[in-house]
Design a protein around this motif. Sequence first.
Motif, short mmCIF file in Angstrom:
data_model
loop_
_atom_site.label_atom_id
_atom_site.label_comp_id
_atom_site.label_asym_id
_atom_site.label_seq_id
_atom_site.Cartn_x
_atom_site.Cartn_y
_atom_site.Cartn_z
N ASN A 158 0.92 -1.22 0.09
CA ASN A 158 0.04 -0.04 -0.13
C ASN A 158 0.82 1.08 -0.03
O ASN A 158 0.60 2.01 -0.75
CB ASN A 158 -1.02 -0.08 1.31
CG ASN A 158 -1.69 -1.10 1.27
OD1 ASN A 158 -1.92 -1.98 0.37
ND2 ASN A 158 -1.91 -1.69 2.67
N ASP A 159 1.81 1.42 0.92
CA ASP A 159 2.80 2.44 1.11
C ASP A 159 3.50 2.26 -0.29
O ASP A 159 3.99 3.53 -0.51
CB ASP A 159 3.42 2.64 2.49
CG ASP A 159 2.43 3.23 3.48
OD1 ASP A 159 1.67 4.26 3.01
OD2 ASP A 159 2.59 3.03 4.58
N LEU A 160 4.12 1.48 -0.49
CA LEU A 160 5.18 1.26 -1.48
C LEU A 160 4.59 1.88 -2.95
O LEU A 160 5.41 2.55 -3.68
CB LEU A 160 5.45 -0.24 -1.48
CG LEU A 160 6.70 -0.46 -2.73
CD1 LEU A 160 8.04 0.25 -2.27
CD2 LEU A 160 7.09 -1.96 -3.20
N THR A 161 3.60 1.38 -3.03
CA THR A 161 2.78 2.00 -4.38
C THR A 161 2.49 3.42 -4.16
O THR A 161 2.85 4.25 -5.14
CB THR A 161 1.32 1.21 -4.33
OG1 THR A 161 1.59 -0.04 -4.58
CG2 THR A 161 0.67 2.08 -5.65
N GLN A 162 2.16 4.21 -2.95
CA GLN A 162 2.03 5.29 -2.65
C GLN A 162 2.98 6.12 -2.98
O GLN A 162 3.28 7.24 -3.54
CB GLN A 162 1.53 5.66 -1.42
CG GLN A 162 1.57 7.21 -0.88
CD GLN A 162 0.93 7.23 0.54
OE1 GLN A 162 -0.08 8.06 0.73
NE2 GLN A 162 1.51 6.69 1.71
N TYR A 163 4.26 5.68 -2.29
CA TYR A 163 5.56 6.50 -2.65
C TYR A 163 6.34 6.39 -3.88
O TYR A 163 6.99 7.26 -4.16
CB TYR A 163 6.53 5.96 -1.24
CG TYR A 163 5.90 6.26 0.09
CD1 TYR A 163 5.66 7.71 0.35
CD2 TYR A 163 6.03 5.17 1.01
CE1 TYR A 163 4.91 8.01 1.69
CE2 TYR A 163 5.28 5.82 2.48
CZ TYR A 163 4.91 7.18 2.57
OH TYR A 163 4.53 7.54 3.81
N THR A 164 6.22 5.07 -4.57
CA THR A 164 6.69 5.07 -5.81
C THR A 164 6.02 5.90 -6.73
O THR A 164 6.69 6.29 -7.86
CB THR A 164 6.50 3.50 -6.30
OG1 THR A 164 7.26 2.71 -5.14
CG2 THR A 164 7.05 3.47 -7.55
N LEU A 165 4.72 5.95 -6.68
CA LEU A 165 3.88 6.62 -7.58
C LEU A 165 3.73 8.24 -7.15
O LEU A 165 2.94 9.12 -7.95
CB LEU A 165 2.37 6.21 -7.79
CG LEU A 165 2.42 4.67 -8.37
CD1 LEU A 165 1.20 4.29 -8.72
CD2 LEU A 165 3.64 4.66 -9.62
N ALA A 166 4.48 8.50 -5.92
CA ALA A 166 4.05 9.90 -5.62
C ALA A 166 2.55 10.41 -5.42
O ALA A 166 2.44 11.53 -5.97
CB ALA A 166 5.02 11.04 -6.42
N LEU A 167 1.78 9.60 -4.97
CA LEU A 167 0.52 9.67 -4.99
C LEU A 167 -0.48 9.43 -3.42
O LEU A 167 0.19 8.38 -2.89
CB LEU A 167 0.01 8.66 -6.10
CG LEU A 167 -1.52 8.63 -6.41
CD1 LEU A 167 -1.45 8.10 -7.72
CD2 LEU A 167 -2.22 7.92 -5.50
N ASP A 168 -0.98 10.22 -3.14
CA ASP A 168 -1.55 10.07 -1.69
C ASP A 168 -2.81 9.29 -2.01
O ASP A 168 -3.82 9.46 -2.45
CB ASP A 168 -1.85 11.72 -1.37
CG ASP A 168 -2.82 11.53 0.02
OD1 ASP A 168 -2.64 10.28 0.67
OD2 ASP A 168 -3.33 12.44 0.51
N ARG A 169 -2.44 8.18 -1.23
CA ARG A 169 -3.50 6.94 -1.34
C ARG A 169 -4.80 7.29 -0.51
O ARG A 169 -5.79 6.53 -0.75
CB ARG A 169 -3.02 5.51 -1.01
CG ARG A 169 -2.64 5.46 0.55
CD ARG A 169 -1.70 4.19 0.73
NE ARG A 169 -1.27 3.90 2.15
CZ ARG A 169 -2.01 3.06 2.91
NH1 ARG A 169 -2.94 2.48 2.66
NH2 ARG A 169 -1.30 2.97 3.97
N GLN A 170 -4.61 8.31 0.51
CA GLN A 170 -5.85 8.64 0.97
C GLN A 170 -6.91 9.46 0.19
O GLN A 170 -8.08 9.62 0.61
CB GLN A 170 -5.59 9.53 2.50
CG GLN A 170 -4.62 8.86 3.00
CD GLN A 170 -5.18 7.70 3.91
OE1 GLN A 170 -6.09 7.40 4.13
NE2 GLN A 170 -4.19 6.53 4.15
N ASN A 171 -6.49 9.96 -0.94
CA ASN A 171 -7.12 11.08 -1.77
C ASN A 171 -8.20 10.34 -2.64
O ASN A 171 -7.54 9.71 -3.40
CB ASN A 171 -6.18 11.98 -2.31
CG ASN A 171 -6.67 13.07 -3.28
OD1 ASN A 171 -8.04 13.06 -3.51
ND2 ASN A 171 -6.21 14.08 -3.21
N ALA A 172 -9.37 10.55 -2.43
CA ALA A 172 -10.37 9.66 -3.35
C ALA A 172 -10.25 10.19 -4.77
O ALA A 172 -10.68 9.37 -5.67
CB ALA A 172 -11.78 9.74 -2.64
N LYS A 173 -9.88 11.45 -5.02
CA LYS A 173 -9.66 11.81 -6.36
C LYS A 173 -8.70 11.30 -6.98
O LYS A 173 -8.91 11.56 -8.35
CB LYS A 173 -9.73 13.34 -6.31
CG LYS A 173 -10.86 14.06 -5.71
CD LYS A 173 -10.75 15.55 -5.51
CE LYS A 173 -12.06 16.39 -5.01
NZ LYS A 173 -11.69 17.69 -4.75
#
Length: 537
Positions: free
Chosen positions: A450-465
């Motif tokens: 979950n966090d690996l994807t978030q940090y690799t893609l520079a993308l906030d996984r909490q942001n529904a948009k």
Amino acid sequence: MERFTGQGASPGIAVGPAAELADEGQAAVKKHVDDIDAEEKRFWEAQSIAAAQIEKIRDKALKSAGEHEAGIFDAHRMLLMDEAFTREILDTVRREAVNAEYAAALACDKFSTVFSRMDDEYMRERAADVRDVAGRLIKVLGCGGEEQNIPEVPSIIIADDLSPSQTIQLERKNVLAFVTRRGSSNSHTAILARTMGIPAVVDAGVPAGAGGRMAVVDGSRGSIVLDPDEETLEKAKRLKQAAEDRRRELSEYKSLPAVTRSGKKIRVMANIGSLSDIDAAIQNGAEGIGLFRSEFLYLEGRTCPSEEEQFLAYREAARRMDGKKVIIRTMDIGADKQADYLEMDREENPALGCRAVRISLTREDIFRTQLRALYRASAYGNIAVMVPMIISVWEVKRVREIMGEVRKELEKEDIPFRNMELGIMVETPAAALTADDLAAESDFFSIGTNDLTQYTLALDRQNAKLERFYDPYHPAVMRLLKMTCDAAHKAGIWVGICGELAADVKMTEKLIGMGIDEMSAASGMILEIKKAICESR
């Protein structure tokens, strides 16, 4: 009948009455008042109501938890009725001609600051009690004295959003499903819902005032129906029955080892957030606990859990798993999992801030307490330690040093313990890219996708948009997974995966091909994963 859609966050069908849950906080907006006497009277009435609420909670705590826990609420009532606290609020109301909510908030800031600056640790901890008591008083003043409507009967919870701490404190037997107007399917609350096996829909357009209406929630499709007609109810019943039939079909895998057709054995473990999740893990044939989220011990209370409280929880987990491995993640506080009593500085980007191991290594007193509890519990079962958010070798070395120091303390005190494996979570590109170096200092890896994807893609996984951009199958993520597996096996250690990707049965065969040795997921997915492994080449 009204239909609404959102993001499906946890699969399953739920039918029942909706219960609207108010936000945790109650805004204390400053307002001018003309009638000071009337405002004082409103304060006295609110104080009386809040005291009655605390007394009710105290009685419940006494029955369910014992005298010690009930004593916490005795202290809360004393704070609420404290002469100096009361005088501070009323003096502000009179002096500034402002509403009692605002005056209570100012008094809270003043008294909690005084406590938090004291040298004595016990007195510092009272700052959290002041905030709790003041928050209750402000809520009573703001909502006319009604308790925040925690359901006392099985209900579908509807809220603007739910924090992990709110979620974990709900009576599970009274939660049929979660529906939130904000949030992401990758949030920790959504993950917790999956762990608890509760259907959930987030980012849903459900209007305010839905409480009390009958509802149908489909956590797989992300749909909510209010005031369903007979046809919709019948369809929901059929879907629930189909899910139960599917569970019966999978039951044959409960006692079977997870072995591919080519003979490779994969361990299938359970992710849990509390002791109450262990029954589901056992019932679904988990071969152990691959992730015990210890941070929820910190989120459930108003102060840091004591060594004894943690020891009892870890010991119980070890005993109930009866020799099977229990991997306990050290506290992963930070980002969307906040414990107010830690009084962390406000951060512009908490996902990149002081969280997880960074708190452990900057607040070593808290970390040492947890390690002492873990080592003491290790004497009662097969416990391993896993540290989150590692990015550098020096962090692992420092953790090992502290563990060694704790062992020496326990030896001097003649307290029994066993040596525990030390693993790290690989959940940043930095950890994956230096996995060969980290493997030399670790006993195992567990990949947090979950966090690996978030940090690799520079993308906030909490942001529904950003849901459409969140891609756990991205080639960059896949390469980091493969790199981590190769580095682990080259160093002779095993590698598991405890992120949501472990529960994605479409990926099972590919993950096995990369070299994953263990998969840990929500208990409700264990049998599906076992089936997928047995059908893999």
